[in-house]
Design an enzyme around this catalytic site. Structure first.
Site, PDB file in Angstrom:
ATOM      1  N   ASP A  57      78.008  49.653  19.896  1.00  0.00           N
ATOM      2  CA  ASP A  57      76.749  50.409  19.797  1.00  0.00           C
ATOM      3  C   ASP A  57      77.070  51.780  19.195  1.00  0.00           C
ATOM      4  O   ASP A  57      78.193  52.260  19.288  1.00  0.00           O
ATOM      5  CB  ASP A  57      76.095  50.597  21.166  1.00  0.00           C
ATOM      6  CG  ASP A  57      74.592  50.854  21.060  1.00  0.00           C
ATOM      7  OD1 ASP A  57      73.792  49.942  21.361  1.00  0.00           O
ATOM      8  OD2 ASP A  57      74.205  51.978  20.651  1.00  0.00           O
TER       9      ASP A  57
ATOM     10  N   LYS B 226      68.209  39.596  17.585  1.00  0.00           N
ATOM     11  CA  LYS B 226      66.883  40.168  17.875  1.00  0.00           C
ATOM     12  C   LYS B 226      66.136  40.434  16.570  1.00  0.00           C
ATOM     13  O   LYS B 226      66.725  40.879  15.576  1.00  0.00           O
ATOM     14  CB  LYS B 226      67.026  41.475  18.637  1.00  0.00           C
ATOM     15  CG  LYS B 226      65.663  42.111  18.938  1.00  0.00           C
ATOM     16  CD  LYS B 226      65.826  43.423  19.608  1.00  0.00           C
ATOM     17  CE  LYS B 226      65.578  43.254  21.084  1.00  0.00           C
ATOM     18  NZ  LYS B 226      65.637  44.540  21.798  1.00  0.00           N
TER      19      LYS B 226
HETATM   20  C1  LIG Z   1      67.355  47.371  23.306  1.00  0.00           C
HETATM   21  S1  LIG Z   1      68.756  48.411  23.224  1.00  0.00           S
HETATM   22  C2  LIG Z   1      70.035  47.318  23.674  1.00  0.00           C
HETATM   23  C3  LIG Z   1      70.113  46.933  25.114  1.00  0.00           C
HETATM   24  C4  LIG Z   1      71.458  46.264  25.412  1.00  0.00           C
HETATM   25  N1  LIG Z   1      71.642  45.081  24.611  1.00  0.00           N
HETATM   26  C5  LIG Z   1      71.668  45.935  26.854  1.00  0.00           C
HETATM   27  O1  LIG Z   1      71.982  44.776  27.148  1.00  0.00           O
HETATM   28  O2  LIG Z   1      71.587  46.805  27.706  1.00  0.00           O
HETATM   29  C6  LIG Z   1      69.004  48.562  21.491  1.00  0.00           C
HETATM   30  C7  LIG Z   1      70.324  49.227  21.120  1.00  0.00           C
HETATM   31  O3  LIG Z   1      70.504  49.135  19.707  1.00  0.00           O
HETATM   32  C8  LIG Z   1      71.316  50.233  19.335  1.00  0.00           C
HETATM   33  N2  LIG Z   1      71.312  50.476  17.889  1.00  0.00           N
HETATM   34  C9  LIG Z   1      70.242  50.754  17.096  1.00  0.00           C
HETATM   35  N3  LIG Z   1      70.647  50.935  15.826  1.00  0.00           N
HETATM   36  C10 LIG Z   1      71.995  50.765  15.811  1.00  0.00           C
HETATM   37  C11 LIG Z   1      72.983  50.837  14.794  1.00  0.00           C
HETATM   38  N4  LIG Z   1      72.643  51.142  13.523  1.00  0.00           N
HETATM   39  N5  LIG Z   1      74.280  50.618  15.119  1.00  0.00           N
HETATM   40  C12 LIG Z   1      74.620  50.330  16.406  1.00  0.00           C
HETATM   41  N6  LIG Z   1      73.732  50.243  17.413  1.00  0.00           N
HETATM   42  C13 LIG Z   1      72.428  50.459  17.124  1.00  0.00           C
HETATM   43  C14 LIG Z   1      70.693  51.391  20.117  1.00  0.00           C
HETATM   44  O4  LIG Z   1      71.596  52.472  20.216  1.00  0.00           O
HETATM   45  C15 LIG Z   1      70.372  50.733  21.459  1.00  0.00           C
HETATM   46  O5  LIG Z   1      71.379  50.977  22.399  1.00  0.00           O
END
Ligand SMILES: C[S@@+](CC[C@H](N)C(=O)[O-])C[C@H]1O[C@@H](n2cnc3c(N)ncnc32)[C@H](O)[C@@H]1O
Length: 204
Positions: free
Chosen positions: A76, A159
């Site tokens: 992440d 997703k």
């Molecule tokens: C819905 S949350 C994920 C929840 C997580 N899967 C859990 O089980 O707790 C979406 C995540 O996508 C990450 N994210 C968004 N854009 C990103 C990127 N370009 N690179 C890495 N992570 C990213 C965000 O930082 C966030 O933590």
């Protein structure tokens, strides 16, 4: 008569409370666990790549299933709080900017992953077209990463948001995997167009 919004909040609260009780960092764990019950995506000893993994609910659920012989590589752009689970390795990387594939390959040390899950989603602006574009960019990038890191016979869970571009991605997945499904978990809000594309049995 309860309103839709009230019901959505009640459902979210239910999963949040359950996550706290069962030691998961987020209710996202239940989205994966529901898919796991339905499609048996992961087994003991598997090597997993988890993109968009912060705060880590899905990684924890995966870690419990793969056990000490398995491994979860949680990626992440946000910094993770240290996990107690010893079979989770974290990487703080931006999947759109950084060379995620080579960083993960260093950990895999010549092996490939059995399963890649991407729960990556953008910070939503509330402007539907913008949000859909940002989400599809993350979904497509996750798919590119999966092409390089998932082994033959392996599976993916990506997703996405319902949109026109998704059809093309779905067509591509159908060429690459034996089985492709659209999956909407119960823990997903009724009003949301969030879904997961699941590909089972990578063909090459
Ligand atoms: C819905 S949350 C994920 C929840 C997580 N899967 C859990 O089980 O707790 C979406 C995540 O996508 C990450 N994210 C968004 N854009 C990103 C990127 N370009 N690179 C890495 N992570 C990213 C965000 O930082 C966030 O933590």
């Amino acid at each position: 008569m309860p309103t839709n919004r009230w019901l959505q909040e009640a459902r979210k609260d239910h999963y949040r409370r359950r996550a706290r009780e069962e030691g998961y960092r987020s209710r996202a764990a239940y989205k994966f666990l529901e898919a796991q019950r339905k499609y048996r995506l992961v087994k003991r000893g598997d090597i997993i790549v988890d993109l968009g993994a912060w705060p880590g609910g899905i990684s924890q659920a995966l870690a419990r299933i793969v056990g000490s012989e398995g491994l979860v590589i949680a990626v992440d752009r946000r910094k993770f709080k240290k996990f107690d689970e010893r079979n989770i390795i974290t990487l703080q990387l931006d999947i759109l900017e950084d060379d995620v594939v080579s960083e993960i390959k260093k950990i895999l040390d010549g092996k490939l992953a059995d399963f890649l899950v991407s729960d990556a989603s953008p910070s939503f602006s509330g402007i539907r077209d913008v949000d859909v574009l940002r989400q599809i960019e993350l979904t497509e990038r996750s798919h590119e990463i999966a092409k390089e890191l998932v082994k033959r016979g392996g599976s993916v869970m990506l997703k996405a948001l319902e949109c026109g571009e998704l059809r093309e991605l779905e067509r591509e997945l159908k060429r690459e995997f034996k089985i492709v499904k659209r999956f909407i978990p119960k823990a997903t809000r009724k009003s949301s167009s969030e879904l997961y594309l699941i590909g089972i049995g990578k063909l090459v």
